[in-house]
Write an enzyme that holds these catalytic residues in place. Structure first.
Site, PDB file in Angstrom:
ATOM      1  N   ASP A 205       0.870  -1.179   0.000  1.00  0.00           N
ATOM      2  CA  ASP A 205       0.000   0.000   0.000  1.00  0.00           C
ATOM      3  C   ASP A 205       0.906   1.228   0.000  1.00  0.00           C
ATOM      4  O   ASP A 205       2.129   1.109  -0.049  1.00  0.00           O
ATOM      5  CB  ASP A 205      -0.964  -0.012   1.192  1.00  0.00           C
ATOM      6  CG  ASP A 205      -0.234  -0.131   2.527  1.00  0.00           C
ATOM      7  OD1 ASP A 205       1.003   0.073   2.561  1.00  0.00           O
ATOM      8  OD2 ASP A 205      -0.888  -0.421   3.538  1.00  0.00           O
TER       9      ASP A 205
ATOM     10  N   SER B 159      -6.141 -12.793   3.508  1.00  0.00           N
ATOM     11  CA  SER B 159      -5.409 -11.880   2.637  1.00  0.00           C
ATOM     12  C   SER B 159      -5.235 -10.538   3.338  1.00  0.00           C
ATOM     13  O   SER B 159      -5.727 -10.325   4.449  1.00  0.00           O
ATOM     14  CB  SER B 159      -6.152 -11.699   1.310  1.00  0.00           C
ATOM     15  OG  SER B 159      -7.423 -11.121   1.532  1.00  0.00           O
ATOM     16  N   TYR B 160      -4.547  -9.603   2.685  1.00  0.00           N
ATOM     17  CA  TYR B 160      -4.219  -8.312   3.284  1.00  0.00           C
ATOM     18  C   TYR B 160      -5.495  -7.614   3.756  1.00  0.00           C
ATOM     19  O   TYR B 160      -6.430  -7.418   2.973  1.00  0.00           O
ATOM     20  CB  TYR B 160      -3.489  -7.445   2.268  1.00  0.00           C
ATOM     21  CG  TYR B 160      -2.855  -6.208   2.845  1.00  0.00           C
ATOM     22  CD1 TYR B 160      -1.915  -6.299   3.865  1.00  0.00           C
ATOM     23  CD2 TYR B 160      -3.188  -4.946   2.371  1.00  0.00           C
ATOM     24  CE1 TYR B 160      -1.324  -5.160   4.399  1.00  0.00           C
ATOM     25  CE2 TYR B 160      -2.599  -3.798   2.892  1.00  0.00           C
ATOM     26  CZ  TYR B 160      -1.674  -3.914   3.909  1.00  0.00           C
ATOM     27  OH  TYR B 160      -1.090  -2.801   4.434  1.00  0.00           O
ATOM     28  N   PRO B 161      -5.574  -7.226   5.057  1.00  0.00           N
ATOM     29  CA  PRO B 161      -6.851  -6.737   5.598  1.00  0.00           C
ATOM     30  C   PRO B 161      -7.117  -5.250   5.418  1.00  0.00           C
ATOM     31  O   PRO B 161      -8.122  -4.755   5.911  1.00  0.00           O
ATOM     32  CB  PRO B 161      -6.714  -7.080   7.090  1.00  0.00           C
ATOM     33  CG  PRO B 161      -5.256  -6.963   7.362  1.00  0.00           C
ATOM     34  CD  PRO B 161      -4.545  -7.398   6.097  1.00  0.00           C
TER      35      PRO B 161
END
Length: 804
Positions: free
Chosen positions: A119, A335-337
């Site tokens: 991110d 998965s990525y939260p």
């Protein structure tokens, strides 16, 4: 053999990735900072055999702050923070020595692969790592590429291996957008926070908040809470009446019928309808209609929806939920939260996450049926272009995850299964009745085809910590008086300060930087100029908010209890206990800060020789430390080598009986800069305490008197102490009761010394840093020209033996 240095965002993430890439064939050891491990193995990289070193950071390596002098609230006009005040990058957590750690481990490496979270924040940390490591890496040959970026959304074998086989580069524009946001939040937040904190704390004594903070995200969050609170408070309930009828056919169970008029607000009219209806003895069926309806399957799960359901249905706070979600992610369960996306990309393999769930007893049958009959494509949601929706990535049991971890994982899994199920179809039957002149209806539903159960955290946590809101039962946020007054004041002066609209506009500009469509410097300058103008208008219009404050809070002059005399007017100053505790002289209209998190009382009516203010005594309790202080000197340091917030135990006055010069004994046995100072109020349980850290040394219990001598120890240069023991409990031979010696070296005193840690640590006690050097009870040279005492190294082991 060349070396590839790989860096992840968290220690647990580094371990998981290294275990996957090395197939478990790796060696591990702790790094020099004690927080991060280093995992090493041999493998292949861009067609050659290499040595891999995998480690991590602990979030951001660096943080943005103003340079030293601009952190002084008293000497800097908050308006200067918008443009004049220079900023610098500092280590986010100096205790971790993360820059040094990265340089030690990365020295001499040939390539670097960045496994930071995918991110904008992760991209920013990429460049923080590169700034530290690139100077110590081997120089590339010609145009050889040495910096690589891994892109991944989950910690599974497939995703990690695919990321390693398709390495890219870190995104400079996304990193710059984070730099811009950090600088905007720092400058805007600090300017407004400093102004309104000093303004209102200088006027009101019962605000009960040590910091009246403003934040470009935090304040709109508070605005939402207050807006909802205002609507609840302004709602005026009206009494109404309804008719309900229960009917049954022979021995069948009864049905409850709803009145077609729904409700009436006049009791007499309701009573009339009731009387008319009660005259009828039967209900006549007018019509029966059946209609097939559907309830859509949910959209794929993003962060906001996960937090909403966790709070409403699971009773879990947003910050706690994110901590659990991140742990599940680093362990490879989900998965990525952190994602805004509710749409799966067309090439996303939906069957693989389902296959992982075929053995779970709760939903195995549903999953197997979906895999055999074919999954339904999830509904088309919003694609934010960041990460796929939150998805379960491997099977888990309640025993593995336990408690809240399992509850959140179960919800995420059930939600995912629901997104690939068919819509829930049901048959709705509506039966219309007439009872006397009144019409009633009964609605029933029968399922035809079942469905399945199906950074916000930081901002909410901040407004709770600032005492702007409290969390009540059912996880409802209730604003405090201070929170309500602040929001109403912002609305009165400039509504954009509390509305999310202006922050939304700023975020759009930051996104343009991330996309390479806007200039970083231009966006920064333009936004700061807008908020600088708003700040000046806010300062000029502060009377509007002040009028609201006057209604809810008491002025300083009417708050607190008389405690000590002012050195200027010699009238009593009032002690205000509400945070932050302080002294206020209503005659001079002056307010003096005090140490927090302890008790304050008058110190024997003794006065400071410099300014004639009466001294007060701060104490953290019987098991903690205490020291006297002059309220004026504490806020206005009298000597160049003193800083604001120092008590008498750090004062370098050469002759004052309360100062470091007269009560200091020797260098602290633990920290670098601290001096052990006699606590003259501690008898008969005598002690000396470090004036920097939380070390306490107990000695000479039940002695009548303990005094610091002007003489020094020949061995360690520490000041000698004169002790007058209780005759009945004297450790001295014969009938002797008096002895003079060194606390560290004297054999008579050695068994009477006990080293401890204070029960609480006062925030003004700064742990020392810097070069180690000899020092005694003051800085420079002691009175009489004698050098400072040396740290009694040979006695440290003896003292440590008493450590508890």
């Amino acid at each position: 053999m060349k070396t590839v240095f790989m860096v992840a965002e968290k220690p647990s993430l580094a371990q998981s990735i290294a275990k996957i890439l090395s197939r478990g064939n790796m060696s591990s050891h702790k790094g020099l900072n004690g927080a991060c491990s280093v995992h090493e193995y041999t493998g292949s990289f861009i067609g050659q055999s290499v040595h891999f070193k995998m480690t991590s950071v602990c979030g951001h390596v660096m943080t943005l702050d103003f340079i030293g002098k601009y952190n002084n609230w008293d000497k800097v006009d908050p308006a200067e923070l918008f443009s004049k005040a220079p900023t610098e990058k500092k280590e986010a957590n100096p205790k971790l020595t993360m820059v040094k750690f990265l340089q030690v481990e990365g020295r001499g490496c040939d390539y670097i692969v960045l496994w930071l979270d995918c991110d904008k924040e992760g991209e920013n940390i990429c460049f923080e790592v590169l700034d530290a490591v690139l100077p110590v890496m081997n120089k590339p040959r010609g145009t050889e590429k040495t910096v690589y970026r891994a892109k991944f959304s989950s910690i599974t074998d497939t995703d990690i291996c695919n990321a390693m086989n398709s390495l890219g580069e870190p995104n400079r524009n996304e990193a710059l957008s984070v730099d811009a946001r950090q600088e905007l939040d720092l400058r805007i937040g600090c300017a407004f926070t400093r102004f309104q904190t000093k303004y209102f704390q200088g006027k009101y004594g019962n605000l009960d908040s040590s910091l009246i903070s403003f934040g470009p995200c935090q304040t709109p969050t508070l605005g939402f809470c207050v807006e909802r609170h205002d609507k609840i408070q302004s709602f005026k309930p009206e009494t109404y009446w309804v008719l309900q009828a229960k009917v049954n056919h022979e021995k069948e169970s009864s049905l409850t019928l709803e009145w077609d008029r729904v409700r009436v607000f006049d009791r007499e009219i309701a009573q009339m309808f009731l009387n008319i209806t009660k005259m009828a003895r039967e209900a006549k069926v007018e019509s029966v209609s059946k209609k097939e309806k559907a309830k859509q399957r949910p959209l794929a799960l993003n962060t906001v929806e996960m937090l909403r359901v966790a709070s409403a249905a699971l009773g879990m706070g947003p910050q706690h939920t994110m901590q659990i979600a991140e742990r599940l992610y680093t362990q490879g369960y989900i998965s990525y939260p952190r994602t805004e996306t509710t749409h799966y990309p067309e090439n996303f393999d939906l069957k693989e996450p389902l296959r992982q769930q075929t053995n779970n007893p709760y939903w195995a049958e549903t999953v197997k049926a979906l895999l055999s009959e074919g999954v339904n494509r999830p509904r088309k949601g919003h694609d934010a272009g960041d990460h796929p929706p939150i998805t379960p990535m491997r099977a888990a049991t309640e025993a593995e995850l336990g408690g809240d971890g399992w509850r959140l994982y179960e919800y995420i899994t059930r939600h995912f299964i629901a997104t690939v199920c068919a819509d829930c179809k049901y048959l709705q039957t509506t039966i219309s009745f007439i009872i006397g002149p009144e019409h009633f209806t009964c609605v029933g539903k029968m399922v035809i085809s079942p469905g399945t159960d199906a950074s916000i955290p930081v901002h909410i946590n901040n407004i709770c910590q600032r005492n702007y809101v409290t969390v009540e039962s059912g996880r409802r946020l209730k604003p405090t008086n201070l929170g309500i007054v602040l929001v109403h004041g912002y609305y009165k002066i400039d509504a954009e300060l509390v509305l999310p609209t202006i922050r939304s506009a700023v975020e759009k500009q930051l996104n343009l930087i991330a996309q390479g469509k806007a200039n970083y410097q231009q966006v920064l300058e333009h936004t700061l100029d807008i908020f600088k103008r708003k700040f000046h208008y806010f300062v000029d219009s502060i009377a509007g908010m002040d009028e609201l404050m006057e209604v809810s809070f008491s002025p300083l002059a009417a708050t607190g209890k008389p405690l000590s005399r002012c050195g200027k007017c010699h009238r009593f100053m009032k002690y205000i206990q509400a945070k932050p505790s302080r002294l206020h002289c209503s005659h001079c209209d002056e307010t003096y800060s005090l140490p927090q998190n302890g008790t304050i009382k008058l110190y024997k009516e003794l006065r400071c020789p410099l300014d004639d203010f009466e001294l007060v005594l701060w104490s953290s309790g019987s098991r903690g430390k205490s020291y006297p202080l002059c309220p004026y000197c504490y806020n206005h340091p009298p000597f160049r080598d003193m800083k604001k917030g120092m008590g008498c135990n750090e004062c370098t006055h050469p002759t004052c009986q309360h100062s470091l010069s007269m009560l200091g004994i020797g260098q602290c046995v633990e920290c670098e800069n601290g001096v052990l100072v006699l606590d003259p109020t501690s008898g008969p349980k005598w002690k000396m305490a470090c004036n920097k850290c939380n070390v306490i040394v107990h000695f000479f219990e039940n002695a009548h008197k303990v005094r610091v001598s002007p003489e020094t120890c020949e061995s360690c240069d520490a000041a000698l102490v004169d002790v007058d023991f209780n005759k009945a409990k004297s450790p001295l031979p014969g009938d002797e009761t008096q002895h003079s010696g060194c606390v560290f070296c004297d054999p008579v005193f050695q068994d009477l010394v006990e080293l401890k840690h204070a029960a609480t640590r006062h925030p003004m006690h700064r742990g020392g840093q810097g070069k180690r050097q000899g020092r005694g009870r003051g800085k420079g040279r002691r009175p009489g020209g004698r050098p400072n005492p040396k740290r009694p190294k040979d006695k440290m082991a003896a003292l440590a033996a008493y450590f508890v």
